[in-house]
Enzyme design. Structure first.
Site, PDB file in Angstrom:
ATOM      1  N   TYR A 288     -11.723  -6.761 -23.272  1.00 45.47           N
ATOM      2  CA  TYR A 288     -11.836  -6.738 -22.237  1.00 45.47           C
ATOM      3  C   TYR A 288     -12.646  -7.143 -21.378  1.00 45.47           C
ATOM      4  O   TYR A 288     -12.727  -7.766 -20.388  1.00 45.47           O
ATOM      5  CB  TYR A 288     -11.565  -4.953 -21.728  1.00 45.47           C
TER       6      TYR A 288
ATOM      7  N   SER B 132     -14.521  -6.827 -13.078  1.00 43.21           N
ATOM      8  CA  SER B 132     -14.776  -5.335 -13.416  1.00 43.21           C
ATOM      9  C   SER B 132     -16.194  -5.299 -13.353  1.00 43.21           C
ATOM     10  O   SER B 132     -16.632  -6.351 -13.461  1.00 43.21           O
ATOM     11  CB  SER B 132     -13.938  -5.216 -14.867  1.00 43.21           C
TER      12      SER B 132
END
Length: 272
Positions: free
Chosen positions: A156, A143
């Site tokens: 995350y 990401s």
């Protein structure tokens, strides 16, 4: 040497929706046979039906990438149906909303079981299969939060930084072998990941809803555009694939201000 998509056999996790679904449809159009895996059987079968319209062989596999035993059993099931695999795309992932203080250890362990250990276990399970093929390729979805670590995204970001580190080290280990590897850093993609995120118990529902709506406003890249960029990267066997103008800008700012980028973002976007 470019990667030949036509005639390849690809395993794609998280194929029921979002980037995974778009990847499946574009790969099918390129002539790639597919083993599609997801925990959502209804949407998975819909993706498979759409992919089969391109005339390629498609199998579906019910899979929770957080379940070690299910991953261990998957290669045999895929090989029984397709005979070989030379492209692995570890796309499945989840999100978690909350600060370190707000989320529980169980929340973090759940997220890591899917986002990190799912990637590691899938890679370990299929690497011997991939090493029998020339060429073969692995795609691991990190990401833009594997490049920067925003406040409120500690768990995350940690999982996506871990995917990045694992992938880069593995790519170095695979140099000189038939297997190459791409690590993907999407920016804001218009998927349901924020809406489906697990929310820490201490966060009010209206706050969570507002945060998901805020993500929707900045998530400008479509899953279709993201899939096309990833497939171009696979074809060229790119080592790092940045998706979206936001990801490219964020990566640049992080390189210029490796320690101070967050202060810059807070000031520019009036973040708390």
């Amino acid at each position: 040497m470019t990667f030949p998509l036509r005639g390849s056999v690809a395993v794609v996790t998280g194929a029921a929706q979002g980037i995974g679904r778009s990847l499946a449809l574009h790969l099918a159009a390129e002539g790639t046979a597919l083993a599609l895996a997801d925990i959502d059987t209804g949407r998975l079968e819909a993706t498979a039906a759409a992919a089969r319209a391109s005339g390629v062989e498609v199998s579906t596999h019910l899979l929770d990438v957080g379940a070690a035993a299910a991953i261990a059993a998957l290669p045999a099931a895929v090989l029984e149906r397709h005979g070989r695999v030379n492209l692995l795309i570890n796309n499945a992932g989840v999100a978690l909303m909350g600060t370190v203080e707000e989320v529980t250890l169980a929340d973090i362990e759940w997220l890591f079981a899917i986002n990190f250990w799912g990637v590691v276990r899938m890679t370990k399970a299929f690497l011997p299969v991939l090493q029998r093929e020339t060429p073969a390729h692995i795609v691991n979805l990190s990401s833009v939060f594997g490049i920067i670590a925003p406040a409120g995204q500690a768990a995350y970001s940690a999982s996506k930084f871990a995917v990045r580190g694992f992938s880069e080290a593995l790519r170095h280990e695979l140099e000189g072998s038939p297997v190459s590897l791409s690590v993907v850093h999407p920016g804001g993609i218009a998927t349901a990941i924020a809406e489906n995120a697990r929310v820490a118990a201490g966060i009010a529902p209206d706050v969570a809803k507002q945060a998901a709506a805020g993500f929707k406003q900045v998530a400008k890249t479509t899953p279709d555009a993201a899939a096309r960029r990833i497939i171009d990267g696979i074809r060229q066997r790119e080592k790092r694939i940045l998706i979206g103008g936001d990801a490219r800008l964020i990566a640049l700012i992080q390189r210029l201000f490796p320690v101070g980028y967050w202060a810059l973002f807070r000031k520019s976007f009036q973040l708390p």
